[in-house]
Enzyme design. Structure first.
Site, PDB file in Angstrom:
ATOM      1  N   LYS A 195     -13.972 -26.238 -85.593  1.00  0.00           N
ATOM      2  CA  LYS A 195     -12.867 -27.044 -85.069  1.00  0.00           C
ATOM      3  C   LYS A 195     -11.677 -26.973 -86.011  1.00  0.00           C
ATOM      4  O   LYS A 195     -11.720 -27.477 -87.128  1.00  0.00           O
ATOM      5  CB  LYS A 195     -13.286 -28.508 -84.914  1.00  0.00           C
ATOM      6  CG  LYS A 195     -12.141 -29.382 -84.355  1.00  0.00           C
ATOM      7  CD  LYS A 195     -12.342 -30.841 -84.662  1.00  0.00           C
ATOM      8  CE  LYS A 195     -11.108 -31.655 -84.312  1.00  0.00           C
ATOM      9  NZ  LYS A 195      -9.909 -31.252 -85.085  1.00  0.00           N
ATOM     10  N   GLY A 247     -11.247 -32.452 -95.730  1.00  0.00           N
ATOM     11  CA  GLY A 247     -10.307 -33.437 -95.207  1.00  0.00           C
ATOM     12  C   GLY A 247     -10.243 -34.649 -96.107  1.00  0.00           C
ATOM     13  O   GLY A 247     -10.529 -34.577 -97.311  1.00  0.00           O
ATOM     14  N   SER A 248      -9.920 -35.778 -95.530  1.00  0.00           N
ATOM     15  CA  SER A 248      -9.703 -36.984 -96.318  1.00  0.00           C
ATOM     16  C   SER A 248     -11.021 -37.602 -96.770  1.00  0.00           C
ATOM     17  O   SER A 248     -12.068 -37.435 -96.136  1.00  0.00           O
ATOM     18  CB  SER A 248      -8.915 -38.011 -95.498  1.00  0.00           C
ATOM     19  OG  SER A 248      -9.726 -38.553 -94.472  1.00  0.00           O
ATOM     20  N   THR A 249     -10.950 -38.348 -97.861  1.00  0.00           N
ATOM     21  CA  THR A 249     -12.125 -39.037 -98.372  1.00  0.00           C
ATOM     22  C   THR A 249     -12.619 -40.078 -97.371  1.00  0.00           C
ATOM     23  O   THR A 249     -13.830 -40.273 -97.220  1.00  0.00           O
ATOM     24  CB  THR A 249     -11.795 -39.704 -99.721  1.00  0.00           C
ATOM     25  OG1 THR A 249     -11.489 -38.675-100.670  1.00  0.00           O
ATOM     26  CG2 THR A 249     -12.958 -40.521-100.241  1.00  0.00           C
ATOM     27  N   GLU A 250     -11.696 -40.733 -96.674  1.00  0.00           N
ATOM     28  CA  GLU A 250     -12.088 -41.762 -95.709  1.00  0.00           C
ATOM     29  C   GLU A 250     -12.958 -41.160 -94.602  1.00  0.00           C
ATOM     30  O   GLU A 250     -13.999 -41.717 -94.229  1.00  0.00           O
ATOM     31  CB  GLU A 250     -10.850 -42.427 -95.105  1.00  0.00           C
ATOM     32  CG  GLU A 250     -10.054 -43.283 -96.063  1.00  0.00           C
ATOM     33  CD  GLU A 250      -9.252 -42.476 -97.081  1.00  0.00           C
ATOM     34  OE1 GLU A 250      -8.883 -43.049 -98.133  1.00  0.00           O
ATOM     35  OE2 GLU A 250      -9.012 -41.280 -96.833  1.00  0.00           O
ATOM     36  N   GLY A 252     -14.583 -38.334 -94.831  1.00  0.00           N
ATOM     37  CA  GLY A 252     -15.798 -37.862 -95.482  1.00  0.00           C
ATOM     38  C   GLY A 252     -16.863 -38.951 -95.548  1.00  0.00           C
ATOM     39  O   GLY A 252     -18.054 -38.693 -95.336  1.00  0.00           O
ATOM     40  N   GLU A 269     -15.465 -31.371 -98.943  1.00  0.00           N
ATOM     41  CA  GLU A 269     -14.362 -31.103 -99.885  1.00  0.00           C
ATOM     42  C   GLU A 269     -13.246 -32.044 -99.495  1.00  0.00           C
ATOM     43  O   GLU A 269     -12.609 -31.870 -98.460  1.00  0.00           O
ATOM     44  CB  GLU A 269     -13.943 -29.630 -99.793  1.00  0.00           C
ATOM     45  CG  GLU A 269     -13.091 -29.181-100.972  1.00  0.00           C
ATOM     46  CD  GLU A 269     -11.605 -29.247-100.686  1.00  0.00           C
ATOM     47  OE1 GLU A 269     -10.981 -30.250-101.104  1.00  0.00           O
ATOM     48  OE2 GLU A 269     -11.080 -28.323-100.054  1.00  0.00           O
ATOM     49  N   CYS A 303      -4.912 -30.547-101.548  1.00  0.00           N
ATOM     50  CA  CYS A 303      -5.869 -31.533-102.079  1.00  0.00           C
ATOM     51  C   CYS A 303      -5.962 -31.476-103.598  1.00  0.00           C
ATOM     52  O   CYS A 303      -6.260 -32.483-104.244  1.00  0.00           O
ATOM     53  CB  CYS A 303      -7.236 -31.324-101.453  1.00  0.00           C
ATOM     54  SG  CYS A 303      -7.847 -29.630-101.546  1.00  0.00           S
ATOM     55  N   GLU A 400      -3.786 -40.689-103.148  1.00  0.00           N
ATOM     56  CA  GLU A 400      -3.391 -39.321-102.826  1.00  0.00           C
ATOM     57  C   GLU A 400      -2.220 -39.372-101.845  1.00  0.00           C
ATOM     58  O   GLU A 400      -2.377 -39.758-100.686  1.00  0.00           O
ATOM     59  CB  GLU A 400      -4.558 -38.553-102.207  1.00  0.00           C
ATOM     60  CG  GLU A 400      -4.223 -37.095-101.941  1.00  0.00           C
ATOM     61  CD  GLU A 400      -5.381 -36.333-101.315  1.00  0.00           C
ATOM     62  OE1 GLU A 400      -5.507 -35.131-101.601  1.00  0.00           O
ATOM     63  OE2 GLU A 400      -6.159 -36.943-100.552  1.00  0.00           O
TER      64      GLU A 400
END
Length: 796
Positions: A195, A247-250, A252, A269, A303, A400
């Protein structure tokens, strides 16, 4: 008459626009409307009401094309196609897959300009970046992994492909992220449901076309487009064996929770807030250019961008003046103009977010500096920005921003620089600038980040792993470690369906001369000392025949907290030489061997095992095994295209919480604790809940084996309660659970999402602890370590 210097100062770059003719023609050839790529063919979404969404040019807001919004049914079709294709893709063999990967690399090179222009149109980054950085590196990944496919049967003989892989990438490096993920997955024999980001799907769709040209078999690569609902469908699909997300930590965290207990392999990552450290002996002009590449490359939408500038106090004012002068010369404008340095942000939403964070910093009293200049009226733009005067706890210092915004501060000593660099929840990358190689190589290992660049920035290569520590995620992309993310050890397939109970024999109770015959309560072992449990409760342990053997302390949350604190105080164990750690493990084995008969009797009394002596001897041998590995699990020195080397260091994870199996109470304990100690980790171990005495009997062995206090801490008690506490503790870096509890393992994975700590769980299956392939090898070493890649240029 003006001087030559004055004339040069008035000179400027002329426009150098890149033609979009071929890219526009490609879009027109598709009617500027794209379906999905499933099972080797283009197809519309299923259903009567096919939804599409626009893909826009960030530089002027114009619509480039309409892209299909995939549905759950479309994801189902893609997963089914990938599942059907996977056996054939494996059967093609390493050489067959290598030929396909090579063809993809060649086609990327052949159509490099088309890909570069299309990427710039869709993403807003400058054509110089897509042409000179993204495309060559994307092709490099397919070349490199064609080699791994060719060598797989030799280099990964004890592994198999995971199966069907779901991959989700962000919008900042659409094609490069595709290459990073698809190339190793294909090389290993997996099939893919991919995706792309909603904002930037076009180069992934162009890649689907070259898959057809390269002879990728139908169903091996499937590309489904859409918003977050498509990603959610991939994450939750039961037919997906592994997920790879950037992508974003949130997000993740959401994925970690969603996959808990499913058995899906996972690599993440995530975000970063990377330090860019400049010492007073650095080449300041070179450091400024490195800073430009670090924070203003791709408009700061990277990132690993060096968004926190840390400069030694003695040169701070001079360096800031140089930075401002360089910022004034950065050209902001059309990303298709080859003379421009900074292009457009990906979307107005991103522009508004950056603006809000900068204005919040201004309101907090920070100084905001931007170069003089105008940005285009249409599109999403933001001038390069420098923020000074922010505290270390300020939002802009910790969050970030993901834009062209640099936050600068000073430091006095190398120790303070390291402390400031590590003052973040992230740990993706860092830069160190110094003309003293001794200083640089002393600082680099101390920084908690997966990548450290010395006197350079933003260097990447397919041969060198990339990935983070802490809340920057886990797993690596690139290098040999990146290949293992897409492989499963064959030994995992041989694991028993449930924990194996030892065959019972006639139990001979310990004689009167045994030290274990004394009625006593076994305490906890924290900081190298026996400690009473905080709650002052104990639990009775009975033998195989129901007879009372001893009481053990009932550990609780406070005991785990004390054990974690003791583990952190024992940081010297991580700094000890590998030879020293090996010696200590040998000493433990030696002292255990002296008391082998006692431990044999204890195991027999607890479990009724028919051949308890075999378990003790296997434990001694296992200690020798991990002692042998302690000074032999070396890193690697890569030779990337850069003029220099990249040193891949195998570093300890940190503090590991280990929940040990109930079966084989001594061997299971040793098999998990010893490799963690061998590589320099500190351990908080929860021994067998049913048969803990084999572990508590080790206290005297540990005390006489030179193991530093706090390196190994033992807390007895409820597996569920103590594992829950370890998984929730933010100062625990990883949790292993191998007691056969499916729900308990799932809970560890769910709770670990808050701090994104690494986990290694066995689920409901058992493990043959006597089998060296199931309980040893490089797979265990990989769980006990994390790879840091230090880039060291030379001769420049």
């Amino acid at each position: 008459m003006p001087t030559i210097k004055e004339i040069l100062q008035t000179m400027d770059y002329g426009p150098a626009p890149e033609s979009t003719k071929e890219a526009q023609a490609w879009l027109d050839a598709h009617g500027r409307r794209f379906g999905l790529f499933v099972d080797g063919a283009w197809t519309d979404a299923e259903g009567d009401d096919i939804a599409t969404f626009g893909s826009f040019n960030p530089a002027d807001g114009s619509e480039l094309a309409q892209v299909t919004q995939a549905s759950q049914a479309d994801v189902d079709r893609a997963v089914d196609a990938a599942r059907r294709a996977q056996p054939g893709w494996v059967a093609l063999g390493g050489h067959g897959r290598a030929k396909v990967l090579y063809s993809l690399a060649r086609l990327l090179q052949k159509h490099a300009r088309l890909f570069a222009v299309l990427e710039t149109l869709d993403n807003g980054k400058t054509i110089r970046e897509t042409r000179d950085a993204d495309l060559p590196l994307a092709a490099r990944h397919f070349y490199h992994h064609a080699g791994w496919a060719q060598l797989q049967s030799e280099e990964f003989a004890d592994y198999r492909a995971v199966g069907v892989v779901g991959q989700i990438v962000p919008w900042n490096f659409p094609l490069l992220m595709l290459a990073w993920k698809i190339a190793p997955a294909l090389a290993a024999g997996n099939t893919i449901v991919f995706k792309p980001a909603e904002y930037t799907s076009l180069t992934a769709l162009l890649f689907a076309e070259i898959c057809q040209q390269a002879g990728v078999p139908a169903g091996v690569v499937n590309i489904v487009t859409g918003d977050g609902r498509v990603g959610e469908a991939i994450v939750n699909h039961p037919g997906i064996d592994k997920l790879a997300f950037t992508g974003s930590t949130e997000v993740g965290r959401i994925i970690r929770k969603a996959t808990a207990g499913t058995g899906k392999k996972l690599s993440l990552e995530l975000g970063g807030k990377s330090p860019f450290i400049v010492f007073d002996d650095a080449d300041l002009d070179a450091a400024v250019e490195g800073l430009v590449d670090s924070i203003w490359f791709n408009q700061g939408q990277v990132c690993c961008a060096g968004s926190r500038l840390l400069v030694q106090e003695s040169v701070y004012p001079r360096f800031i003046d140089k930075v401002k002068a360089r910022m004034q010369n950065l050209r902001v404008g059309s990303p298709l103009d080859k003379s421009n340095d900074i292009g457009a942000l990906v979307d107005p939403v991103q522009q508004q977010r950056i603006h809000g964070l900068v204005e919040a910093a201004r309101a907090e009293g920070c100084e905001i500096w931007q170069p003089q200049g105008e940005t285009p009226v249409a599109g999403s733009w933001y001038l390069p920005t420098l923020i000074t005067g922010a505290s270390t706890s300020a939002t802009v210092s910790q969050t970030e921003i993901f834009g062209p915004v640099l936050v600068a501060s000073s430091f006095r000593t190398p120790g303070e620089a390291v402390q400031l660099a590590n003052n973040t929840v992230y740990g993706l990358a860092a830069c160190v600038w110094s003309e003293s190689i001794s200083l640089a190589l002393d600082v680099a290992p101390q920084i908690k980040a997966g990548v450290v660049w010395i006197n350079t920035a933003n260097q990447f290569d397919a041969a060198c792993g990339f990935g983070g520590y802490k809340e920057s995620g886990f797993g690596r992309e690139g290098g040999k470690e990146g290949m293992t993310e897409y492989l499963v050890p064959l030994a995992e397939d041989a694991r028993p369906a449930a924990p194996v109970v030892a065959e019972k024999g006639k139990v001979k109770l310990a004689g009167g001369d045994s030290p274990f015959t004394i009625d006593r309560t076994a305490k906890l072992y924290i900081g190298g000392k026996q400690a009473r449990p905080d709650g002052a409760y104990s639990r009775a342990i009975h033998g195989a025949g129901g007879e009372f053997l001893a009481d053990v302390g009932e550990g609780n949350r406070k005991d785990i907290r004390n054990a974690v604190e003791a583990a952190h105080k024992a940081s010297g164990w991580a700094k000890a030489t590998a030879h020293n750690r090996a010696q200590v493990l040998y000493y433990i084995a030696e002292n255990l061997a002296i008391r082998a008969d006692e431990f044999t009797a204890r195991i027999a009394a607890q479990t009724g095992a028919k051949d308890a002596a075999r378990e003790v001897q296997a434990s001694i041998e296992r200690l020798f095994y991990w002692a042998a590995w302690a000074d032999k699990y070396d890193g690697l020195a890569h030779q990337p295209p850069m003029h220099g080397i990249t040193v891949a260091l195998n570093e300890p994870v940190g503090v590991i919480g280990i929940v040990c199996p109930n079966e084989n109470p001594l061997l299971g304990f040793i098999s998990l604790v010893a490799p963690a100690l061998a590589l320099g980790n500190r351990v908080v171990a929860v021994p067998s809940e049913a048969h803990p005495l084999s572990s508590t009997d080790l206290y005297q062995v540990l005390d006489t084996s030179d193991l530093p206090g706090g390196a190994l801490n033992i807390v007895t008690g409820s597996h569920d309660e103590l594992a829950r506490t370890l998984a929730s503790h933010f100062d625990v870096d990883a949790v292993w659970r191998h007691d056969g509890s499916a729900e308990g393992c799932a809970e560890v994975e769910r709770l670990s999402a808050e701090s994104l700590k690494r986990t290694w769980t066995g689920g409901a299956k058992g493990r043959d602890w006597f089998d060296a392939k199931q309980a040893g090898g490089r797979t265990v070493l990989q769980h006990a370590s994390q790879v840091k890649n230090v880039w060291i240029p030379y001769g420049v």
